[in-house]
Write an enzyme that holds these catalytic residues in place. Structure first.
Site, PDB file in Angstrom:
ATOM      1  N   ASP A  33       1.117  -0.880   0.317  1.00 55.89           N
ATOM      2  CA  ASP A  33      -0.062  -0.363  -0.213  1.00 55.89           C
ATOM      3  C   ASP A  33       1.381   1.359   0.414  1.00 55.89           C
ATOM      4  N   ALA A  82      -6.222  -1.557  -4.778  1.00 53.42           N
ATOM      5  CA  ALA A  82      -5.872  -0.937  -4.556  1.00 53.42           C
ATOM      6  C   ALA A  82      -6.460   0.644  -5.704  1.00 53.42           C
ATOM      7  N   ALA A  83      -6.557   2.238  -5.668  1.00 54.57           N
ATOM      8  CA  ALA A  83      -6.714   3.095  -6.269  1.00 54.57           C
ATOM      9  C   ALA A  83      -7.396   4.642  -5.483  1.00 54.57           C
ATOM     10  N   SER A  85     -10.244   6.313  -5.303  1.00 53.76           N
ATOM     11  CA  SER A  85     -11.486   6.079  -5.363  1.00 53.76           C
ATOM     12  C   SER A  85     -12.772   6.934  -5.275  1.00 53.76           C
ATOM     13  N   THR A 100      -2.723   6.451 -11.351  1.00 59.08           N
ATOM     14  CA  THR A 100      -3.006   5.008  -9.926  1.00 59.08           C
ATOM     15  C   THR A 100      -4.387   4.414 -11.300  1.00 59.08           C
ATOM     16  N   THR A 134     -16.053  -2.078  -9.380  1.00 61.37           N
ATOM     17  CA  THR A 134     -17.197  -1.115  -9.364  1.00 61.37           C
ATOM     18  C   THR A 134     -18.967  -0.461 -10.077  1.00 61.37           C
ATOM     19  N   ASP A 135     -19.887  -1.167  -9.800  1.00 55.86           N
ATOM     20  CA  ASP A 135     -20.726  -0.799 -10.586  1.00 55.86           C
ATOM     21  C   ASP A 135     -20.988   0.435 -11.676  1.00 55.86           C
ATOM     22  N   GLU A 136     -19.913   1.217 -11.061  1.00 57.93           N
ATOM     23  CA  GLU A 136     -19.749   2.850 -11.952  1.00 57.93           C
ATOM     24  C   GLU A 136     -19.763   2.873 -13.037  1.00 57.93           C
ATOM     25  N   TYR A 160     -13.592   8.911 -12.362  1.00 57.98           N
ATOM     26  CA  TYR A 160     -13.448   7.951 -11.165  1.00 57.98           C
ATOM     27  C   TYR A 160     -13.861   6.653 -12.390  1.00 57.98           C
ATOM     28  N   SER A 163     -11.990   5.748 -15.232  1.00 56.79           N
ATOM     29  CA  SER A 163     -10.418   5.225 -15.123  1.00 56.79           C
ATOM     30  C   SER A 163     -10.763   3.607 -14.597  1.00 56.79           C
ATOM     31  N   LYS A 164     -11.529   2.932 -13.358  1.00 58.89           N
ATOM     32  CA  LYS A 164     -12.042   2.321 -13.251  1.00 58.89           C
ATOM     33  C   LYS A 164     -12.362   1.063 -14.532  1.00 58.89           C
ATOM     34  N   ASN A 189     -21.988   0.078  -3.720  1.00 60.11           N
ATOM     35  CA  ASN A 189     -21.681   1.165  -2.788  1.00 60.11           C
ATOM     36  C   ASN A 189     -21.567   0.877  -1.753  1.00 60.11           C
TER      37      ASN A 189
HETATM   38  P1  NAD Z   1     -10.163   3.330  -0.305  1.00 64.27           P
HETATM   39  O1  NAD Z   1      -9.790   5.252  -0.597  1.00 64.27           O
HETATM   40  O2  NAD Z   1     -10.515   3.664   0.817  1.00 64.27           O
HETATM   41  O3  NAD Z   1      -8.662   2.993  -0.218  1.00 64.27           O
HETATM   42  C1  NAD Z   1      -7.956   2.810  -1.587  1.00 64.27           C
HETATM   43  C2  NAD Z   1      -6.469   2.125  -0.877  1.00 64.27           C
HETATM   44  O4  NAD Z   1      -5.147   2.397  -1.953  1.00 64.27           O
HETATM   45  C3  NAD Z   1      -5.507   2.650   0.044  1.00 64.27           C
HETATM   46  O5  NAD Z   1      -5.306   2.172   1.083  1.00 64.27           O
HETATM   47  C4  NAD Z   1      -4.459   3.819  -0.868  1.00 64.27           C
HETATM   48  O6  NAD Z   1      -3.327   4.018   0.150  1.00 64.27           O
HETATM   49  C5  NAD Z   1      -3.986   2.829  -1.728  1.00 64.27           C
HETATM   50  N1  NAD Z   1      -3.621   3.037  -2.869  1.00 64.27           N
HETATM   51  C6  NAD Z   1      -3.983   3.751  -3.388  1.00 64.27           C
HETATM   52  N2  NAD Z   1      -2.614   4.293  -5.333  1.00 64.27           N
HETATM   53  C7  NAD Z   1      -1.901   3.512  -4.915  1.00 64.27           C
HETATM   54  C8  NAD Z   1      -1.503   2.300  -5.301  1.00 64.27           C
HETATM   55  N3  NAD Z   1      -0.399   3.215  -6.242  1.00 64.27           N
HETATM   56  N4  NAD Z   1      -0.295   1.176  -5.021  1.00 64.27           N
HETATM   57  C9  NAD Z   1      -0.712   0.655  -4.168  1.00 64.27           C
HETATM   58  N5  NAD Z   1      -1.346   1.457  -3.234  1.00 64.27           N
HETATM   59  C10 NAD Z   1      -1.953   1.669  -3.936  1.00 64.27           C
HETATM   60  O7  NAD Z   1     -10.820   2.921  -0.857  1.00 64.27           O
HETATM   61  P2  NAD Z   1     -11.799   1.380  -1.084  1.00 64.27           P
HETATM   62  O8  NAD Z   1     -13.441   2.236  -0.916  1.00 64.27           O
HETATM   63  O9  NAD Z   1     -11.483   0.562   0.066  1.00 64.27           O
HETATM   64  O10 NAD Z   1     -11.609   0.874  -2.480  1.00 64.27           O
HETATM   65  C11 NAD Z   1     -10.854  -0.532  -2.621  1.00 64.27           C
HETATM   66  C12 NAD Z   1     -11.165  -0.962  -3.719  1.00 64.27           C
HETATM   67  O11 NAD Z   1     -12.605  -0.525  -4.264  1.00 64.27           O
HETATM   68  C13 NAD Z   1     -11.047   0.514  -5.305  1.00 64.27           C
HETATM   69  O12 NAD Z   1     -10.803  -0.368  -6.497  1.00 64.27           O
HETATM   70  C14 NAD Z   1     -12.361   0.743  -5.939  1.00 64.27           C
HETATM   71  O13 NAD Z   1     -12.917   0.875  -6.458  1.00 64.27           O
HETATM   72  C15 NAD Z   1     -13.747  -0.403  -5.515  1.00 64.27           C
HETATM   73  N6  NAD Z   1     -14.968  -0.424  -4.732  1.00 64.27           N
HETATM   74  C16 NAD Z   1     -15.135   0.222  -4.039  1.00 64.27           C
HETATM   75  C17 NAD Z   1     -16.457   0.549  -3.324  1.00 64.27           C
HETATM   76  C18 NAD Z   1     -16.575   2.072  -2.664  1.00 64.27           C
HETATM   77  O14 NAD Z   1     -17.648   1.697  -2.257  1.00 64.27           O
HETATM   78  N7  NAD Z   1     -15.945   2.504  -2.091  1.00 64.27           N
HETATM   79  C19 NAD Z   1     -17.299  -0.153  -3.926  1.00 64.27           C
HETATM   80  C20 NAD Z   1     -17.358  -0.791  -4.757  1.00 64.27           C
HETATM   81  C21 NAD Z   1     -15.314  -1.413  -5.840  1.00 64.27           C
HETATM   82  O1  DAU Z   2     -20.991   2.585  -6.394  1.00 68.36           O
HETATM   83  C1  DAU Z   2     -19.599   2.388  -5.727  1.00 68.36           C
HETATM   84  C2  DAU Z   2     -18.196   3.713  -6.238  1.00 68.36           C
HETATM   85  O2  DAU Z   2     -19.361   3.691  -4.345  1.00 68.36           O
HETATM   86  C3  DAU Z   2     -17.332   3.015  -5.505  1.00 68.36           C
HETATM   87  O3  DAU Z   2     -16.780   2.219  -7.150  1.00 68.36           O
HETATM   88  C4  DAU Z   2     -16.705   4.721  -5.147  1.00 68.36           C
HETATM   89  O4  DAU Z   2     -15.155   4.427  -4.952  1.00 68.36           O
HETATM   90  C5  DAU Z   2     -17.617   5.332  -3.947  1.00 68.36           C
HETATM   91  O5  DAU Z   2     -16.691   6.158  -3.786  1.00 68.36           O
HETATM   92  C6  DAU Z   2     -19.128   5.092  -4.475  1.00 68.36           C
HETATM   93  O6  DAU Z   2     -18.961   6.461  -4.930  1.00 68.36           O
HETATM   94  P1  DAU Z   2     -20.202   7.301  -5.251  1.00 68.36           P
HETATM   95  O7  DAU Z   2     -20.284   8.227  -5.464  1.00 68.36           O
HETATM   96  O8  DAU Z   2     -21.591   6.542  -5.538  1.00 68.36           O
HETATM   97  O9  DAU Z   2     -20.455   8.125  -3.533  1.00 68.36           O
HETATM   98  P2  DAU Z   2     -19.781   8.806  -2.694  1.00 68.36           P
HETATM   99  O10 DAU Z   2     -20.316   7.728  -0.939  1.00 68.36           O
HETATM  100  O11 DAU Z   2     -18.738   9.607  -2.975  1.00 68.36           O
HETATM  101  O12 DAU Z   2     -21.622   9.518  -2.339  1.00 68.36           O
HETATM  102  C7  DAU Z   2     -22.327   8.542  -2.447  1.00 68.36           C
HETATM  103  C8  DAU Z   2     -23.975   9.369  -3.321  1.00 68.36           C
HETATM  104  O13 DAU Z   2     -24.512  10.366  -2.060  1.00 68.36           O
HETATM  105  C9  DAU Z   2     -23.728  10.202  -3.920  1.00 68.36           C
HETATM  106  O14 DAU Z   2     -24.767   9.839  -4.818  1.00 68.36           O
HETATM  107  C10 DAU Z   2     -23.738  11.475  -4.282  1.00 68.36           C
HETATM  108  C11 DAU Z   2     -23.963  11.845  -2.814  1.00 68.36           C
HETATM  109  N1  DAU Z   2     -23.397  12.298  -1.543  1.00 68.36           N
HETATM  110  C12 DAU Z   2     -22.033  12.270  -1.407  1.00 68.36           C
HETATM  111  C13 DAU Z   2     -21.162  13.250  -0.756  1.00 68.36           C
HETATM  112  C14 DAU Z   2     -19.300  13.175  -0.179  1.00 68.36           C
HETATM  113  C15 DAU Z   2     -23.996  13.321  -1.000  1.00 68.36           C
HETATM  114  O15 DAU Z   2     -24.974  13.998  -1.320  1.00 68.36           O
HETATM  115  N2  DAU Z   2     -22.897  14.388  -0.561  1.00 68.36           N
HETATM  116  C16 DAU Z   2     -21.569  14.056  -0.676  1.00 68.36           C
HETATM  117  O16 DAU Z   2     -21.152  15.275   0.508  1.00 68.36           O
END
Ligand code: NAD
Ligand code: DAU
Length: 359
Positions: A33, A82-83, A85, A100, A134-136, A160, A163-164, A189
């Site tokens: 990481d 890693a991403a 995100s 990234t 991700t579903d995005e 985002y 890029s995914k 999510n």
């Molecule tokens: P996060 O942002 O919490 O964590 C990302 C981690 O990756 C961090 O620990 C960061 O330090 C590390 N990182 C970033 N760039 C790096 C690099 N170049 N080399 C090594 N490490 C690196 O993200 P998350 O929410 O835990 O998401 C993890 C994965 O799941 C991502 O690929 C994201 O696209 C995917 N995902 C997230 C969600 C969600 O709701 N959070 C949903 C679906 C998929």
């Molecule tokens: O669907 C999977 C994705 O879910 C992951 O791939 C992403 O890494 C993760 O960040 C998440 O993306 P979203 O954009 O859906 O998540 P976020 O929590 O940023 O926002 C959720 C919803 O809430 C979105 O419709 C935007 C809204 N929102 C978000 C923030 C931060 C607000 O209304 N106010 C806010 O301040």
């Protein structure tokens, strides 16, 4: 003998959850990481003295380092969490996401493939590269559209998501071109403990506790499909164990909610467990300028992983959200540490220019 897995991004929200589960299963974990603002070793504090969790501070795009890790530890699988995100950050700094998510993944794939080609046939056959997506990537849905399936065409709308999507295509291409045994997961999510408070649920929760406005983008009618992070990680483990190489698997909670409903539900739980001196936390709800290109709805059809691999979520949203809120209330120190100077700068950058209208 237990498995050895090389995980990228294992100090982030989802990666750390996977690392904790993998250690409970007895797997040896090499955790690479970069520790960006989102990476946090406090997420892994319980593994402090654990010799089978090997943390490596570095970039997945560092080919020399990754090559050395592969040769030295001979992992049975590489899991790429890693991403960059966060969608809002990608709107303000798209190139960081290309660096990234696209270039980092491309480098990782190339190094892993070269190493994998040098393995004896049996080891080659058993090896897996699992890419967490991700579903995005599928774009946006209207209220009555059918949920995303694995066959839904990619149509990413944010930098985002684009890029995914690019990284997903590279993963598929490495399977088609070099035969690398890849697996791909596209999840909805996530919520749960240790999520960085730039994302909707922890952000609203912490703002509410501070008595600050709860900034709902646009009308708040946008819909997301919520899944507990532990269920996501169990699904990934199941895909790694029994998924068919070259296939992708959708993962979701069948738990669609509008953002406004989620925020109101957070307020209701807080009213119950930590009442304000007067009024409800819902009084803090504030509508602010919308996210540009804001996807209206995500919904995941997860019938493939259910039917093929027998995975089902264990948490329901109501109790999962309550437990998540309890975790944040009981871990104020974790929150204090992540809300550093850099976090405050981000809050200023993302929210200061959004015009506000009281609910
Ligand atoms: P996060 O942002 O919490 O964590 C990302 C981690 O990756 C961090 O620990 C960061 O330090 C590390 N990182 C970033 N760039 C790096 C690099 N170049 N080399 C090594 N490490 C690196 O993200 P998350 O929410 O835990 O998401 C993890 C994965 O799941 C991502 O690929 C994201 O696209 C995917 N995902 C997230 C969600 C969600 O709701 N959070 C949903 C679906 C998929
Ligand atoms: O669907 C999977 C994705 O879910 C992951 O791939 C992403 O890494 C993760 O960040 C998440 O993306 P979203 O954009 O859906 O998540 P976020 O929590 O940023 O926002 C959720 C919803 O809430 C979105 O419709 C935007 C809204 N929102 C978000 C923030 C931060 C607000 O209304 N106010 C806010 O301040």
């Amino acid at each position: 003998m237990h498995k050895t897995v090389l995980i990228t991004g294992g100090a982030g929200f989802i990666g750390s959850c996977y690392v904790l589960q993998a250690r409970q299963r007895g797997e040896r974990v090499i955790n690479l990481d970069k520790l960006t603002y989102a990476g946090n070793l406090e997420n892994l504090a319980t593994l402090h003295d654990d010799a089978a969790h090997i943390f490596v501070h570095g970039d997945m795009g560092n080919a020399e380092l990754v090559r050395w890790l592969l040769r030295h530890y001979q992992p049975d699988a590489v899991l790429n969490f890693a991403a960059e995100s966060h969608v809002d950050r990608s709107i303000l700094d798209p190139e960081a996401f290309v660096r990234t998510n696209v270039l980092g993944t491309a480098s990782l794939l190339r190094v892993v493939t070269t190493w994998w080609q040098s393995l004896p046939p049996l080891q080659q056959q058993a090896f897996r590269f699992l890419h967490v997506s991700t579903d995005e990537v599928f774009g946006t849905l209207r209220e009555d559209d059918p949920a995303f399936q694995e066959t839904t065409p990619y149509r990413p709308n944010s930098p985002y998501a684009a890029s995914k999507a690019a990284s997903d295509h590279l993963v598929r291409a490495f399977h088609e071109t070099y035969g690398l045994p890849v697996l791909l997961t596209n999840c909805s999510n996530n919520y749960g403990p240790r999520q960085f408070p730039e994302k909707l649920i922890p952000l609203m929760l912490l703002h509410a506790l501070d008595g600050r406005p709860l900034p709902v983008y646009g009308t708040g009618r946008n819909i997301r499909d919520w899944l507990h992070v532990e269920d996501h990680c169990l699904a990934i483990a199941r895909v790694l164990e029994a998924g068919r190489p070259g296939q992708s698997y959708n993962i979701g909670g069948r738990s669609e909610r509008s953002n406004l409903d989620v925020v109101r539900q957070i307020c209701q739980i807080l009213d119950d467990v930590r009442p304000r001196r007067s009024g409800s936390y819902a009084d803090l709800i504030t509508f602010v300028a919308d996210r540009p290109g804001h996807d209206f709805r995500y919904a995941i059809d997860c019938s493939k992983i259910e039917a093929e691999l027998g995975w089902r979520p264990r948490h329901d949203f109501a109790s999962g959200l309550r437990e998540t809120i309890a975790w944040y209330l009981n871990n104020a120190e974790w929150t204090e540490h992540v809300r550093s100077g850099a976090y405050r700068e981000w809050m200023q950058r993302n929210y200061a220019s959004r015009t506000e209208a009281k609910a």
